[in-house]
Design a protein around this motif. Structure first.
Motif, mmCIF file in Angstrom:
data_model
loop_
_atom_site.group_PDB
_atom_site.id
_atom_site.type_symbol
_atom_site.label_atom_id
_atom_site.label_comp_id
_atom_site.label_asym_id
_atom_site.label_seq_id
_atom_site.Cartn_x
_atom_site.Cartn_y
_atom_site.Cartn_z
ATOM 1 N N ARG A 181 0.758 -1.201 0.079
ATOM 2 C CA ARG A 181 0.164 0.091 0.070
ATOM 3 C C ARG A 181 0.901 1.188 -0.089
ATOM 4 N N THR A 182 0.606 2.128 -1.020
ATOM 5 C CA THR A 182 1.294 3.428 -1.033
ATOM 6 C C THR A 182 0.367 4.569 -0.426
ATOM 7 N N TYR A 183 1.223 5.717 -0.164
ATOM 8 C CA TYR A 183 0.236 6.815 0.362
ATOM 9 C C TYR A 183 0.375 7.895 -0.723
ATOM 10 N N GLY A 184 1.108 7.805 -1.807
ATOM 11 C CA GLY A 184 1.151 8.797 -2.573
ATOM 12 C C GLY A 184 1.496 8.423 -4.027
ATOM 13 N N SER A 185 1.297 9.334 -5.024
ATOM 14 C CA SER A 185 1.383 8.705 -6.531
ATOM 15 C C SER A 185 2.128 9.642 -7.199
ATOM 16 N N THR A 186 3.203 10.508 -6.567
ATOM 17 C CA THR A 186 4.022 11.265 -7.334
ATOM 18 C C THR A 186 5.200 11.269 -6.377
ATOM 19 N N ASP A 187 6.203 11.992 -6.441
ATOM 20 C CA ASP A 187 7.563 12.166 -5.908
ATOM 21 C C ASP A 187 8.238 10.906 -6.062
ATOM 22 N N GLY A 188 8.278 10.248 -7.325
ATOM 23 C CA GLY A 188 8.916 8.918 -7.444
ATOM 24 C C GLY A 188 8.162 7.591 -7.167
ATOM 25 N N LEU A 189 6.816 7.831 -6.363
ATOM 26 C CA LEU A 189 6.098 6.734 -5.892
ATOM 27 C C LEU A 189 5.237 6.346 -7.191
ATOM 28 N N GLY B 202 -2.237 4.959 -3.332
ATOM 29 C CA GLY B 202 -2.593 6.021 -2.541
ATOM 30 C C GLY B 202 -2.620 7.215 -2.989
ATOM 31 N N ALA B 203 -3.444 8.161 -2.912
ATOM 32 C CA ALA B 203 -2.977 9.695 -3.490
ATOM 33 C C ALA B 203 -3.100 10.763 -2.230
ATOM 34 N N TRP B 204 -2.100 11.332 -1.908
ATOM 35 C CA TRP B 204 -2.148 11.933 -0.715
ATOM 36 C C TRP B 204 -2.734 13.401 -0.882
ATOM 37 N N ILE B 205 -3.496 13.864 0.294
ATOM 38 C CA ILE B 205 -4.373 14.712 0.071
ATOM 39 C C ILE B 205 -4.088 15.551 1.188
ATOM 40 N N ALA C 131 -2.873 9.356 -9.798
ATOM 41 C CA ALA C 131 -3.264 8.180 -9.152
ATOM 42 C C ALA C 131 -4.424 7.579 -10.436
ATOM 43 N N ILE C 132 -5.037 8.300 -11.191
ATOM 44 C CA ILE C 132 -6.100 8.068 -12.150
ATOM 45 C C ILE C 132 -5.355 7.398 -13.323
ATOM 46 N N ALA C 133 -4.253 7.982 -13.541
ATOM 47 C CA ALA C 133 -3.377 7.717 -14.725
ATOM 48 C C ALA C 133 -2.788 6.322 -14.595
ATOM 49 N N LEU C 134 -2.332 6.237 -13.372
ATOM 50 C CA LEU C 134 -1.375 4.838 -13.125
ATOM 51 C C LEU C 134 -2.573 3.802 -12.814
ATOM 52 N N ALA D 23 -13.667 7.916 -12.496
ATOM 53 C CA ALA D 23 -12.444 7.930 -13.785
ATOM 54 C C ALA D 23 -11.878 6.509 -13.705
ATOM 55 N N VAL D 24 -11.970 5.924 -12.615
ATOM 56 C CA VAL D 24 -11.285 4.627 -12.689
ATOM 57 C C VAL D 24 -12.299 3.468 -12.302
ATOM 58 N N SER D 25 -11.736 2.058 -12.791
ATOM 59 C CA SER D 25 -12.549 1.030 -12.535
ATOM 60 C C SER D 25 -12.519 0.098 -11.435
#
Length: 875
Positions: A76-84, A101-104, A118-121, A162-164
């Motif tokens: 489980r990740t907590y973000g989708s950017t900064d390399g994640l 994960g998408a960090w908010i 997150a949507i794209a990945l 946006a996702v399935s």
């Protein structure tokens, strides 16, 4: 043979120490966790980087996935950017599924990037099982909870469209119970259940998780529930009944895995690896990983789990204990019980040292905490040495051989009566007091002496003319000298006296102007100087006005400890401290040492140390042959001790080269006695004041900012030093000084009251040169207008307030904070002791007559507790 027996004692102490380690070794046998984990929280970043601001790398992610892949099916990740954003692709190479994960947070621009990524990945990688939008977002914004929930739901709905794959958000369990509208917006409940943060004991952690799971199922029937975070830290501070620990972590997680698998609960363990950068989560924040920062598993998922690093810690503790025990073999005639006490102390220090080393190796430190840890350990080294030395002294007097070098009273007349020149330096002394001193000298039972009275820098004729007349009255053996422009303080006066000494005088006697000497002083002690190797014979100081008030009594008892304990011990090693009264000096030795020196303001101790450095022997007697006057009040008492301590630092700066190998003729035992004396007196008080001030600075950070406090391994020696000091006073004052309990307690109080005075003198001694010699006011004086314990009152009050503040703000009942509170309370005692003595000095309770009246009244009341009082008939 003696060394063989001592070696057996040392080995037995080490063996018992090892047995204690094995007896205290914890081991647990939790249920075996079979198979792989369902999921783990995954934050792949170099341990030396900050996960909040630094990006991870592909190499780091790949390395971390390789380490964790054999243990789990999902990360489980907590973000989708900064390399994640690389995690899904790389995880697929290892056959791992991903909960993305998408960090908010409050940064809306960054939130947009997280959601879009997150949507794209999710569209790109088939191994993404679900998306979690936000992590404890509502919990972190409870002050604006309603708006935060509304905003989060909008983001969740946007991602769902946006996702399935299923979409949720992760929150603590009470947030889910309080917000059914949030439950309606997600595809499943991703709940965090972390009993540590709720202050629950480890034994109840898994039961609590299962109860919360059942509670959520009852509240939202038919809704899929995932325990998205469950774990326990392996280190850090406790929160109420929740105590971190590696064994507790293993026991809780393995129990949870077994029960979760049996009940078919989906879960994710927090977390894969320790995160040293998570200091913002408190002391336990960096320690939630199943693996440490070096990517090594902390425990096995099957079989018995034992205390980690036992062998390493045991070897360290025993090695240090045995190394310190070597000093026992250097003690002449050491008794077996004495050796056992010292060996046990050495092993105790070894255990503490191993605990400090293990703490250093098992914890993560940022630069600030590294500096604090190192500085704390360095500051504690003198305290540990003090503990060892005082226990050594306790053992020596309680279990060791009786002193062998003490001079005793003589019955037979001496075979020879060499000329003794007695020097009495005086500076603005009351004539009546000095006349009393000279009268006692005139009554000495010694046929061959002269007495030289040197009054320096005393222009008032009312102070010196009566003494000049009294010397004429006492006869030709009394020589009066006055010099008004004399430099060099007391040493200058004594040099002038030596110039006027009769050429045939072989021995120089020195007494202070307030001392009344016993007629047998010379008769009993001069024969000891017949040995041509003896350069000094010293008798103890004592006082004839110790029964005037309570404060003078406790001052006098504090002095007595030095002369009946410290000096007796030092005498056995030919390492006594010369104090410039009641001493007899071989004239030849005095010249060999270069005469009295004005390089320091403790010319007496300076001369005595120089004599020892040049190979002369010294002798000491416990018998009292002279009685002077105590400092006039507490302020004068502090002034005198300041002079001694300041002079002590001057001695260190002047004589340190003599303690180097080959630097002088000092023996190892003499070096040990002087160095330990300086450490246990000067360093102890200076370090004590410094630690108290540092703790005052640190206290607000602990009480109000939640910054981790110094660990108990650094706090407990402070308490141990105080306990050993108190035991040292109470036992040795009873056995060596023959003081009653009240007097022993008063001596301890009086010694503690000087901590700030000595500490300030040590600092001034190393940063200032040339402070003048300050004469100590003796006898009965008037109190100064200024309260003599003003700064002690300030520091003591601040420490008491700090201790109370820590106690009142410790709502999580953190053990280390409680210890910190007690330490600050103990550190306040020396300063408050000074305040108590200063207040007592100005109170009617300082008079013995007041206590006698109170005692007689209480006896009267006890005899007639009820009914009318009998009439007193006056005749």
């Amino acid at each position: 043979m003696r060394n063989v027996l001592v070696a057996c004692v040392v080995v037995c102490a080490a063996a018992l120490h090892a047995c204690v380690w094995f007896a205290l070794q914890d081991r647990v046998i939790p249920p075996d966790a079979k198979g792989t984990l369902a999921s783990v929280s995954f934050s792949p970043i170099n341990p030396d980087l900050d996960g909040q601001v630094d990006e991870t790398t592909e190499a780091q992610i790949r390395s971390d996935l390789e380490a964790i892949a054999p243990y789990t099916r999902t990360v489980r990740t907590y973000g989708s950017t900064d390399g994640l954003e690389l995690v899904p692709k790389l995880a697929a190479e290892y056959g791992l599924r991903v909960t993305l994960g998408a960090w908010i947070d409050e940064r809306e621009e960054h939130n947009e990037q997280e959601i879009e990524s997150a949507i794209a990945l999710t569209k790109e990688h088939r191994n993404i099982d679900s998306v979690i939008v936000g992590n404890e977002t509502i919990y972190r914004q409870r002050s604006e909870e309603a708006d935060a929930v509304k905003d989060l739901i909008e983001k969740i709905q946007r991602v769902k469209q946006a996702v399935s794959v299923p979409v949720s958000t992760a929150e603590v369990w009470d947030i889910w119970l309080d917000h059914p509208e949030l439950v309606s917006a997600v595809d499943y409940i991703a709940v965090h259940i972390l009993p540590y943060w709720e202050g629950l004991p480890g034994e109840a952690a898994v039961d609590h998780a299962m109860n919360v799971y059942r509670q959520l199922r009852e509240a939202y029937p038919g809704k899929h529930i995932v325990i998205a975070e469950f774990g326990w830290p392996s280190a850090g501070l406790n929160r109420k009944d929740a105590v971190p620990g590696q064994l507790m972590q293993a026991e809780i997680i393995r129990d949870f895995l077994t029960r979760a698998d049996a009940m078919g609960i989906d879960y994710s363990i927090i977390e894969a690896f320790d995160q040293p950068w998570k200091t913002f989560e408190g002391s336990a924040g960096p320690y939630w990983g199943l693996f440490n920062a070096d990517r090594e598993p902390k425990f096995s998922f099957t079989g018995t789990v034992e205390t980690p690093n036992l062998t390493r810690n045991l070897i360290t503790a025993l090695a240090i204990g045995l190394l310190l025990s070597l000093a026992i073999f250097a003690i002449p005639g050491v008794r077996l019980i004495q050796a056992a006490v010292l060996a046990a102390t050495a092993q105790g220090v070894g255990a503490w040292s191993a605990a400090v080393a293990n703490y250093w190796l098992m914890h993560y430190f940022v630069l600030g905490s590294q500096v604090a840890m190192v500085a704390g350990a360095v500051l504690l080294l003198p305290l540990v040495l003090i503990i060892m030395w005082r226990i050594d002294e306790l053992a020596a007097f309680t279990f060791g051989a009786k002193p062998a070098r003490l001079l005793q009273r003589r019955e037979a007349a001496p075979a020879r009566t060499p000329l003794v020149s007695i020097h009495v330096p005086a500076y603005r002394e009351p004539p009546d007091m000095l006349r009393q001193t000279l009268d006692s000298v005139a009554k000495l039972d010694w046929p061959n002496f002269e007495c030289i009275v040197i009054i320096n820098n005393t222009p008032d004729p009312a102070l010196w003319e009566p003494i000049e007349e009294h010397c004429r009255h006492l006869g030709s053996r009394f020589k009066f000298i006055r010099e008004d422009n004399l430099s060099g303080f007391k040493a200058g006066a004594l040099r002038l006296a030596l110039e006027q000494t009769a050429p045939e005088a072989e021995i120089i006697g020195v007494i202070d102007a307030d001392y009344v000497v016993h007629p047998d002083w010379l008769k009993d002690l001069v024969p000891a100087v017949e040995d041509p190797q003896v350069g000094l014979v010293q008798a103890p100081q004592d006082h004839r006005d110790g029964n005037r008030t309570i404060t003078k009594a406790i001052m006098n008892s504090e002095y007595a400890g030095f002369f009946d304990i410290g000096m007796v011990r030092r005498n056995e090693a030919n390492a006594i401290v010369t104090h410039g009264t009641m001493c007899l000096l071989r004239r030849e030795a005095l010249h060999d040492a270069g005469n009295w020196s004005s390089d320091t303001i403790v010319e007496d101790t300076d001369l005595g140390l120089t004599l020892l450095e040049r190979g002369w022997r010294a002798h000491y007697t416990r018998c009292r042959y002279g009685w002077g006057l105590l400092p006039s009040d507490f302020a004068a008492y502090k002034q005198q001790r300041h002079r001694w301590a300041y002079g002590g630092t001057q001695l260190i700066k002047k004589h340190w080269r003599a303690f180097l190998p080959g630097g002088s003729r000092l023996t190892p035992q003499q070096r040990t006695q002087f160095l330990s004396g300086w450490v246990t007196w000067l360093a102890a008080e200076a370090v004590g004041v410094l630690i108290a001030i540092l703790n005052l600075i640190w206290m607000p950070l602990v009480a109000f900012l939640g910054i981790a406090v110094p660990q108990s391994v650094l706090l407990l020696p402070v308490l141990a030093t105080f306990c050993v000091m108190l035991c040292h006073f109470m036992v040795l004052y009873r056995t060596c000084v023959r003081a009653p309990i009240f007097t022993s307690f008063g001596a301890a109080l009086s010694a503690m009251a000087l901590q700030l005075t000595v500490g300030r003198a040590v600092v001034e001694g190393f940063i200032k040169d040339g402070l003048p010699f300050a004469r100590t006011a003796k006898g009965v004086g008037n109190w100064s207008v200024k309260f003599p314990a003003f700064w002690e009152a300030i520091l003591g009050s601040l420490l008491l307030i700090g201790s109370l503040t820590l106690y009142l703000t410790n709502d999580q009942q953190v053990f280390e904070i409680s210890v910190f509170s007690v330490v600050m309370l103990v550190q306040s005692l020396p300063f408050m002791a000074a305040v108590a003595i200063a207040l007592l000095e100005r109170s009617p309770l300082n008079r013995f007559s007041t206590w006698r009246r109170l005692a007689s009244r209480s006896t009267y009341v006890m005899r007639f507790p009820r009914g009318p009082r009998p009439r007193l008939i006056h005749r």
